[in-house]
Design a protein around this motif. Structure first.
Motif, PDB file in Angstrom:
ATOM      1  N   SER A   1       2.229   7.305  -6.632  1.00  0.00           N
ATOM      2  CA  SER A   1       1.589   6.082  -7.090  1.00  0.00           C
ATOM      3  C   SER A   1       1.374   6.191  -8.592  1.00  0.00           C
ATOM      4  O   SER A   1       0.961   7.238  -9.090  1.00  0.00           O
ATOM      5  CB  SER A   1       0.250   5.903  -6.372  1.00  0.00           C
TER       6      SER A   1
ATOM      7  N   ASP B   1      -4.032  14.809  -2.921  1.00  0.00           N
ATOM      8  CA  ASP B   1      -3.500  13.914  -3.940  1.00  0.00           C
ATOM      9  C   ASP B   1      -3.343  14.659  -5.261  1.00  0.00           C
ATOM     10  O   ASP B   1      -3.929  15.720  -5.479  1.00  0.00           O
ATOM     11  CB  ASP B   1      -4.438  12.722  -4.147  1.00  0.00           C
TER      12      ASP B   1
ATOM     13  N   ARG C   1       3.084  12.345   3.624  1.00  0.00           N
ATOM     14  CA  ARG C   1       1.934  12.405   2.715  1.00  0.00           C
ATOM     15  C   ARG C   1       1.525  13.860   2.494  1.00  0.00           C
ATOM     16  O   ARG C   1       1.411  14.637   3.428  1.00  0.00           O
ATOM     17  CB  ARG C   1       0.768  11.609   3.317  1.00  0.00           C
TER      18      ARG C   1
ATOM     19  N   SER D   1      -1.751   9.097  -5.141  1.00  0.00           N
ATOM     20  CA  SER D   1      -1.194   9.498  -3.853  1.00  0.00           C
ATOM     21  C   SER D   1       0.237  10.011  -4.028  1.00  0.00           C
ATOM     22  O   SER D   1       0.981   9.533  -4.877  1.00  0.00           O
ATOM     23  CB  SER D   1      -1.227   8.334  -2.867  1.00  0.00           C
TER      24      SER D   1
ATOM     25  N   TYR E   1       4.977   2.295  -8.385  1.00  0.00           N
ATOM     26  CA  TYR E   1       5.345   3.590  -7.794  1.00  0.00           C
ATOM     27  C   TYR E   1       6.510   4.197  -8.558  1.00  0.00           C
ATOM     28  O   TYR E   1       7.342   3.490  -9.121  1.00  0.00           O
ATOM     29  CB  TYR E   1       5.762   3.429  -6.320  1.00  0.00           C
TER      30      TYR E   1
ATOM     31  N   GLU F   1       0.854  -1.186   0.000  1.00  0.00           N
ATOM     32  CA  GLU F   1       0.000   0.000   0.000  1.00  0.00           C
ATOM     33  C   GLU F   1       0.892   1.238   0.000  1.00  0.00           C
ATOM     34  O   GLU F   1       2.045   1.183   0.430  1.00  0.00           O
ATOM     35  CB  GLU F   1      -0.900   0.008   1.234  1.00  0.00           C
ATOM     36  N   ASP F   2       0.359   2.366  -0.437  1.00  0.00           N
ATOM     37  CA  ASP F   2       1.166   3.581  -0.565  1.00  0.00           C
ATOM     38  C   ASP F   2       1.803   4.025   0.751  1.00  0.00           C
ATOM     39  O   ASP F   2       2.986   4.382   0.794  1.00  0.00           O
ATOM     40  CB  ASP F   2       0.362   4.716  -1.199  1.00  0.00           C
ATOM     41  N   TYR F   3       1.050   3.983   1.855  1.00  0.00           N
ATOM     42  CA  TYR F   3       1.613   4.408   3.143  1.00  0.00           C
ATOM     43  C   TYR F   3       2.730   3.469   3.594  1.00  0.00           C
ATOM     44  O   TYR F   3       3.727   3.902   4.172  1.00  0.00           O
ATOM     45  CB  TYR F   3       0.516   4.505   4.209  1.00  0.00           C
TER      46      TYR F   3
END
Length: 154
Positions: A75, A48, A44, A58, A110, A26-28
């Motif tokens: 992303s 977005d 972050r 993201s 990514y 996942e992005d986080y």
């Protein structure tokens, strides 16, 4: 009255490098893993990156003022759900599709955009990213041949 501004060729700076990352994280989790393995401090963004109204990607970034380097994790994939309205006996249906920031590299999950870093530092970070569990591979991406590189201006 709405005013449209265009970015001139003189203003556009394509002097950045890209690292392509293949991973199911996942992005986080990807941001956290890169921070841990590469010694970065990606955070972050409040909003977005948006394209065409319904496409959102993201973004995590960090301005390293000490080394005059700007890091951006983006992303490359965006899941879009569409509702198909039915006029007849059947209920509305939803369908989903995936859209991409850099369409010619749909296999990349990514992109790590780096402004102001030299070659050896980039290679060192690529090696560190490749050591992250759940990262299939990371490698430099040639920016000069990208057709969608204007999508990376923000």
């Amino acid at each position: 009255m709405l005013t449209t501004h265009r970015i001139s060729e003189d203003f556009y700076d394509e002097n950045f490098q890209l690292i392509a990352i293949h991973s199911g994280l996942e992005d986080y989790a990807m941001g956290y893993a890169i921070n841990s393995n590469c010694g970065l401090q990606l955070g972050r963004r409040n909003s977005d990156l948006q394209f065409d109204g319904d496409l959102t990607f993201s973004v995590f970034d960090w301005d390293d003022e000490l080394s005059d380097t700007f890091w951006t994790l983006i992303s490359n994939k965006c899941a879009v759900e569409e509702t198909i309205v039915s006029d007849g006996l059947f209920q509305n249906r939803t369908s989903s599709r995936t859209d991409y920031l850099i369409k010619e590299h749909k296999e990349v999950d990514y992109l790590l955009k780096v402004d102001g870093v030299d070659g050896p530092t980039l290679v060192s970070h690529i090696k560190s990213i490749n050591k992250i569990p759940n990262v299939v591979t990371a490698y430099p991406l040639e920016t000069q041949t990208l057709k969608s590189k204007r999508n990376l201006i923000f």
